[in-house]
Design an enzyme around this catalytic site. Structure first.
Site, PDB file in Angstrom:
ATOM      1  N   PHE A 158       0.814  -1.225   0.000  1.00 46.52           N
ATOM      2  CA  PHE A 158       0.000   0.000   0.000  1.00 46.52           C
ATOM      3  C   PHE A 158       0.839   1.262   0.000  1.00 46.52           C
ATOM      4  O   PHE A 158       0.365   2.323  -0.402  1.00 46.52           O
ATOM      5  CB  PHE A 158      -0.950   0.015   1.223  1.00 46.52           C
ATOM      6  CG  PHE A 158      -0.274   0.445   2.510  1.00 46.52           C
ATOM      7  CD1 PHE A 158      -0.099   1.783   2.811  1.00 46.52           C
ATOM      8  CD2 PHE A 158       0.218  -0.489   3.426  1.00 46.52           C
ATOM      9  CE1 PHE A 158       0.540   2.192   3.974  1.00 46.52           C
ATOM     10  CE2 PHE A 158       0.858  -0.101   4.585  1.00 46.52           C
ATOM     11  CZ  PHE A 158       1.016   1.249   4.857  1.00 46.52           C
ATOM     12  N   LYS A 182      -1.019  -6.671  -9.344  1.00 48.81           N
ATOM     13  CA  LYS A 182      -1.980  -6.848  -8.243  1.00 48.81           C
ATOM     14  C   LYS A 182      -1.624  -5.796  -7.203  1.00 48.81           C
ATOM     15  O   LYS A 182      -0.722  -5.984  -6.389  1.00 48.81           O
ATOM     16  CB  LYS A 182      -1.854  -8.266  -7.653  1.00 48.81           C
ATOM     17  CG  LYS A 182      -3.099  -8.841  -7.020  1.00 48.81           C
ATOM     18  CD  LYS A 182      -3.669  -8.061  -5.850  1.00 48.81           C
ATOM     19  CE  LYS A 182      -2.936  -8.220  -4.558  1.00 48.81           C
ATOM     20  NZ  LYS A 182      -3.411  -7.283  -3.508  1.00 48.81           N
ATOM     21  N   GLU A 185      -5.051  -3.698  -1.926  1.00 48.91           N
ATOM     22  CA  GLU A 185      -6.487  -3.424  -1.888  1.00 48.91           C
ATOM     23  C   GLU A 185      -6.800  -2.169  -1.070  1.00 48.91           C
ATOM     24  O   GLU A 185      -7.925  -1.677  -1.087  1.00 48.91           O
ATOM     25  CB  GLU A 185      -7.259  -4.640  -1.350  1.00 48.91           C
ATOM     26  CG  GLU A 185      -6.909  -5.097   0.058  1.00 48.91           C
ATOM     27  CD  GLU A 185      -5.682  -6.026   0.132  1.00 48.91           C
ATOM     28  OE1 GLU A 185      -4.706  -5.784  -0.599  1.00 48.91           O
ATOM     29  OE2 GLU A 185      -5.711  -6.959   0.943  1.00 48.91           O
ATOM     30  N   SER A 235       5.267  -7.000   3.362  1.00 49.11           N
ATOM     31  CA  SER A 235       5.829  -7.322   4.673  1.00 49.11           C
ATOM     32  C   SER A 235       6.610  -8.637   4.607  1.00 49.11           C
ATOM     33  O   SER A 235       6.382  -9.466   3.718  1.00 49.11           O
ATOM     34  CB  SER A 235       4.701  -7.426   5.689  1.00 49.11           C
ATOM     35  OG  SER A 235       3.784  -8.415   5.258  1.00 49.11           O
ATOM     36  N   CYS A 290       9.540   1.804   3.380  1.00 49.84           N
ATOM     37  CA  CYS A 290      10.440   0.693   3.719  1.00 49.84           C
ATOM     38  C   CYS A 290      11.850   1.192   3.935  1.00 49.84           C
ATOM     39  O   CYS A 290      12.674   0.495   4.505  1.00 49.84           O
ATOM     40  CB  CYS A 290      10.422  -0.356   2.626  1.00 49.84           C
ATOM     41  SG  CYS A 290      11.105   0.266   1.093  1.00 49.84           S
ATOM     42  N   GLU A 390       8.970  -4.285  13.149  1.00 50.18           N
ATOM     43  CA  GLU A 390       8.751  -3.234  12.164  1.00 50.18           C
ATOM     44  C   GLU A 390       7.425  -2.565  12.508  1.00 50.18           C
ATOM     45  O   GLU A 390       6.368  -3.203  12.496  1.00 50.18           O
ATOM     46  CB  GLU A 390       8.673  -3.796  10.740  1.00 50.18           C
ATOM     47  CG  GLU A 390       8.487  -2.686   9.725  1.00 50.18           C
ATOM     48  CD  GLU A 390       8.319  -3.159   8.282  1.00 50.18           C
ATOM     49  OE1 GLU A 390       7.726  -4.225   8.068  1.00 50.18           O
ATOM     50  OE2 GLU A 390       8.783  -2.442   7.376  1.00 50.18           O
TER      51      GLU A 390
HETATM   52  P1  NAD Z   1       1.467  -6.605   2.968  1.00 49.20           P
HETATM   53  O1  NAD Z   1       2.500  -7.673   3.067  1.00 49.20           O
HETATM   54  O2  NAD Z   1       0.342  -6.610   3.921  1.00 49.20           O
HETATM   55  O3  NAD Z   1       0.802  -6.593   1.498  1.00 49.20           O
HETATM   56  C1  NAD Z   1       1.593  -6.608   0.325  1.00 49.20           C
HETATM   57  C2  NAD Z   1       0.791  -7.277  -0.792  1.00 49.20           C
HETATM   58  O4  NAD Z   1       0.544  -8.633  -0.425  1.00 49.20           O
HETATM   59  C3  NAD Z   1      -0.573  -6.639  -1.039  1.00 49.20           C
HETATM   60  O5  NAD Z   1      -0.812  -6.598  -2.414  1.00 49.20           O
HETATM   61  C4  NAD Z   1      -1.535  -7.568  -0.303  1.00 49.20           C
HETATM   62  O6  NAD Z   1      -2.799  -7.613  -0.907  1.00 49.20           O
HETATM   63  C5  NAD Z   1      -0.856  -8.916  -0.402  1.00 49.20           C
HETATM   64  N1  NAD Z   1      -1.082  -9.775   0.769  1.00 49.20           N
HETATM   65  C6  NAD Z   1      -1.312  -9.391   2.052  1.00 49.20           C
HETATM   66  N2  NAD Z   1      -1.444 -10.459   2.850  1.00 49.20           N
HETATM   67  C7  NAD Z   1      -1.288 -11.549   2.068  1.00 49.20           C
HETATM   68  C8  NAD Z   1      -1.320 -12.948   2.323  1.00 49.20           C
HETATM   69  N3  NAD Z   1      -1.515 -13.433   3.532  1.00 49.20           N
HETATM   70  N4  NAD Z   1      -1.129 -13.781   1.283  1.00 49.20           N
HETATM   71  C9  NAD Z   1      -0.903 -13.304   0.042  1.00 49.20           C
HETATM   72  N5  NAD Z   1      -0.878 -11.987  -0.254  1.00 49.20           N
HETATM   73  C10 NAD Z   1      -1.066 -11.117   0.744  1.00 49.20           C
HETATM   74  O7  NAD Z   1       2.285  -5.203   3.034  1.00 49.20           O
HETATM   75  P2  NAD Z   1       1.660  -3.747   3.137  1.00 49.20           P
HETATM   76  O8  NAD Z   1       1.147  -3.538   4.514  1.00 49.20           O
HETATM   77  O9  NAD Z   1       0.802  -3.451   1.988  1.00 49.20           O
HETATM   78  O10 NAD Z   1       2.981  -2.873   2.932  1.00 49.20           O
HETATM   79  C11 NAD Z   1       3.869  -2.542   3.961  1.00 49.20           C
HETATM   80  C12 NAD Z   1       5.012  -3.521   4.046  1.00 49.20           C
HETATM   81  O11 NAD Z   1       5.727  -3.545   2.802  1.00 49.20           O
HETATM   82  C13 NAD Z   1       6.046  -3.139   5.084  1.00 49.20           C
HETATM   83  O12 NAD Z   1       6.472  -4.306   5.734  1.00 49.20           O
HETATM   84  C14 NAD Z   1       7.176  -2.533   4.270  1.00 49.20           C
HETATM   85  O13 NAD Z   1       8.449  -2.598   4.875  1.00 49.20           O
HETATM   86  C15 NAD Z   1       7.124  -3.381   3.059  1.00 49.20           C
HETATM   87  N6  NAD Z   1       7.752  -2.718   1.927  1.00 49.20           N
HETATM   88  C16 NAD Z   1       8.976  -3.165   1.552  1.00 49.20           C
HETATM   89  C17 NAD Z   1       9.632  -2.540   0.513  1.00 49.20           C
HETATM   90  C18 NAD Z   1      10.984  -3.018   0.084  1.00 49.20           C
HETATM   91  O14 NAD Z   1      11.449  -2.532  -0.926  1.00 49.20           O
HETATM   92  N7  NAD Z   1      11.629  -3.945   0.768  1.00 49.20           N
HETATM   93  C19 NAD Z   1       9.026  -1.464  -0.155  1.00 49.20           C
HETATM   94  C20 NAD Z   1       7.760  -1.043   0.250  1.00 49.20           C
HETATM   95  C21 NAD Z   1       7.136  -1.677   1.305  1.00 49.20           C
END
Ligand code: NAD
Length: 505
Positions: A158, A182, A185, A235, A290, A390
């Site tokens: 997000f 994708k 959401e 994450s 991040c 985090e």
């Molecule tokens: P998230 O892991 O909740 O979601 C990321 C994506 O995975 C979304 O599209 C979501 O719909 C999907 N998703 C969520 N739960 C899932 C599951 N159980 N099974 C399959 N798909 C699933 O992350 P977020 O809250 O949207 O974003 C924040 C996180 O992203 C933080 O941990 C941040 O550090 C990380 N991030 C990392 C980088 C990097 O470059 N390393 C960059 C941006 C964000």
């Protein structure tokens, strides 16, 4: 999640498939909110497995013709996309502010960083050149080429609804792949705006698709045999799952995970420069980056002075609606805001000192927005949850140490390895740090060392699963695979039967 509803209502945020909006079975939706007001502004479709298959089929159908489209034509479309994006980026920034909450200037900033990757991809022809050897064996020539993979998936978080997808899809498309994006959401509309822009730029239908949804959509992307590669950002627990599942299904996967980025400030550093950097990197985008700095490691006797300078600056930040004159917007959801606040509570309970408490902030915005102000917690110790986890919010923890070695051990003993920074005027100390620190992206007097597009972005340890980083030359490598062709054009004067293993001669 809301009850099933009609997908024809105006505020439904749909998929994009075969070059147009697609409502699929149109069943289950999730609410999309404006974090600055708490108001529900839309309902995003959550794909069923069948919906996901339909969108993947659109990408699969478009692939062969796109693969065979000349590089000149492909990059012409990329140049057009870049021009349109540059002209109309304010529209996209407004969408990001409305669904994510980050302030307008920050939303524009993320688009500009994504645009850099588009610009990099415009020159992909140079990076797709193979090698050739004439007469490797008598009359035998050898050449290496790189070819696209097929339909690929990009699954994004997000916090950067435009920039993170743009780390991947410009290169994937320029290299001749088709893409299913994708998005999160929580802020799904930016992806649709981008899909429309691609259409306007002349990209054939089906080369870029948007699949709205949650785990159901992700699981189809990870298991559907048509999808050849997955670029994931999110994450760490989900990144670990995506990497394990995708690779078990034979896909190429790069899964970028979470972070806990430390900035070390040595006693010789310019404390005003360091304090400015801590505020910018700790509280920009409400800490939902991040590459945010979430831990300040203050070395030696400077700690009191440095913390005081940071708190003085952070107190001045204006928290409010990102469409107004604010420095920092709200958090993404109420649940996330409350989770971040609970870490502040836990830190206090564990004995840390709150120097600036964001829980009492007076925002310039609606009462029901998801507000939490900049928070500075001093005397944090490594066993506290405010340190170990985090948090992904505007909370800067200060850990006091006595030496450089102690600071380095703290970082290298942690599970993440995304970004880090050191503040010092001592070149030798900085050079030692860049060599010894076990982190993928290092800043020297630079707090958020996000590599420019022609380098590659990626962390170490639990911040990245896979071995290929995003964009730059590694991105081109990820979205292509190598082939070596050995050829002989027969001279009728040569030939004959020889069943021996071919030798170079
Ligand atoms: P998230 O892991 O909740 O979601 C990321 C994506 O995975 C979304 O599209 C979501 O719909 C999907 N998703 C969520 N739960 C899932 C599951 N159980 N099974 C399959 N798909 C699933 O992350 P977020 O809250 O949207 O974003 C924040 C996180 O992203 C933080 O941990 C941040 O550090 C990380 N991030 C990392 C980088 C990097 O470059 N390393 C960059 C941006 C964000």
């Amino acid at each position: 999640m809301t009850a099933p509803r009609s997908s024809t209502q105006a505020d439904v945020i749909a998929h994009w498939s075969e070059g147009k909006l697609f409502h699929g079975t149109g069943g289950v939706t999730a609410a999309v909110t404006n974090p600055a007001s708490g108001a529900v502004t839309g309902e995003v479709l959550l794909a069923t497995r069948d919906d996901a298959r339909a969108v993947i089929a659109s990408a699969a159908a478009a692939f062969p013709a796109w693969r065979d489209t000349s590089l000149a034509r492909r990059t012409t479309i990329l140049f057009r996309f870049r021009e349109l994006l540059d002209q109309r980026k304010e529209e996209l920034a407004r969408i990001i502010t409305a669904e994510h909450g980050k302030v307008f200037s920050d939303a524009l900033g993320e688009i500009s960083r994504g645009q850099e990757v588009v610009e990099f991809a415009c020159g992909i022809a140079h990076l797709l050149k193979g090698e050739a050897t004439q007469n490797a064996s008598t009359d035998v020539d050898v050449q290496s080429i790189r070819q696209p993979l097929g339909p690929v998936a990009v699954i994004s978080p997000f916090n950067f609804p435009a920039m993170v997808p743009m780390w991947f899809f410009p290169i994937a498309i320029a290299a001749g792949n088709s893409v299913v994006l994708k998005p999160s959401e929580k802020d799904p509309s930016a992806a649709l705006w981008i899909a429309e822009l691609w259409s306007e730029a002349g990209l054939p239908a089906g080369v870029f698709n948007v699949l709205q949804g949650d785990k159901v959509a992700v699981d189809e992307l990870l298991s559907n045999p048509a999808i050849k590669a997955v670029s994931f950002v999110g994450s760490t627990p989900v990144a670990r799952y995506v990497y394990a599942t995708g690779t078990a299904n034979g896909k190429r996967v790069q899964a970028l995970g979470g972070a806990k980025n430390h900035a070390v400030v040595l006693p010789d550093a310019d404390l005003d420069v360091a304090a400015d950097a801590m505020v910018n990197a700790g509280f920009g985008s409400a800490g939902e980056r991040c590459m945010a700095i979430s831990v300040l490691v203050a070395v030696g006797a400077i700690a009191d002075d440095l913390v005081e300078r940071i708190a003085r600056r952070a107190r001045e930040l204006k928290v409010g609606d990102g469409t107004r004159d604010a420095d920092m917007g709200p958090l993404i959801t109420r649940a996330h805001r409350d989770r971040v606040a609970s870490y502040i509570d836990a830190g206090i309970e564990a004995g840390a000192t709150v120097v600036l408490d964001g829980r009492t902030v007076q925002p310039d915005g609606e009462a029901d927005g998801f507000w939490l102000g900049p928070t500075v917690i001093d005397r944090v110790r490594p066993e506290m949850s405010v340190y170990t986890d985090e948090i992904f919010g505007p909370v800067l923890s200060v850990v006091r140490v006595d030496s450089y070695d102690e600071a380095l051990d703290l970082i290298n003993n942690g599970p993440f390895g995304n970004g880090t920074a050191i503040f010092t005027n001592d070149g030798g100390a900085a050079r030692r740090f860049q060599n010894e620190v076990e982190v993928g992206m290092v800043g020297i007097n630079v707090p958020i060392p996000v590599p420019t597009a022609y380098y590659s972005f990626g962390g170490w340890k639990a911040s990245l699963f896979g071995d290929i980083h995003a964009h730059g030359a590694e991105g081109v490598r990820f979205f292509t695979r190598g082939k070596v062709v050995t050829s002989r054009w027969l001279d009728p004067g040569r030939g004959g039967i020889d069943l021996g293993f071919p030798q170079n001669n």
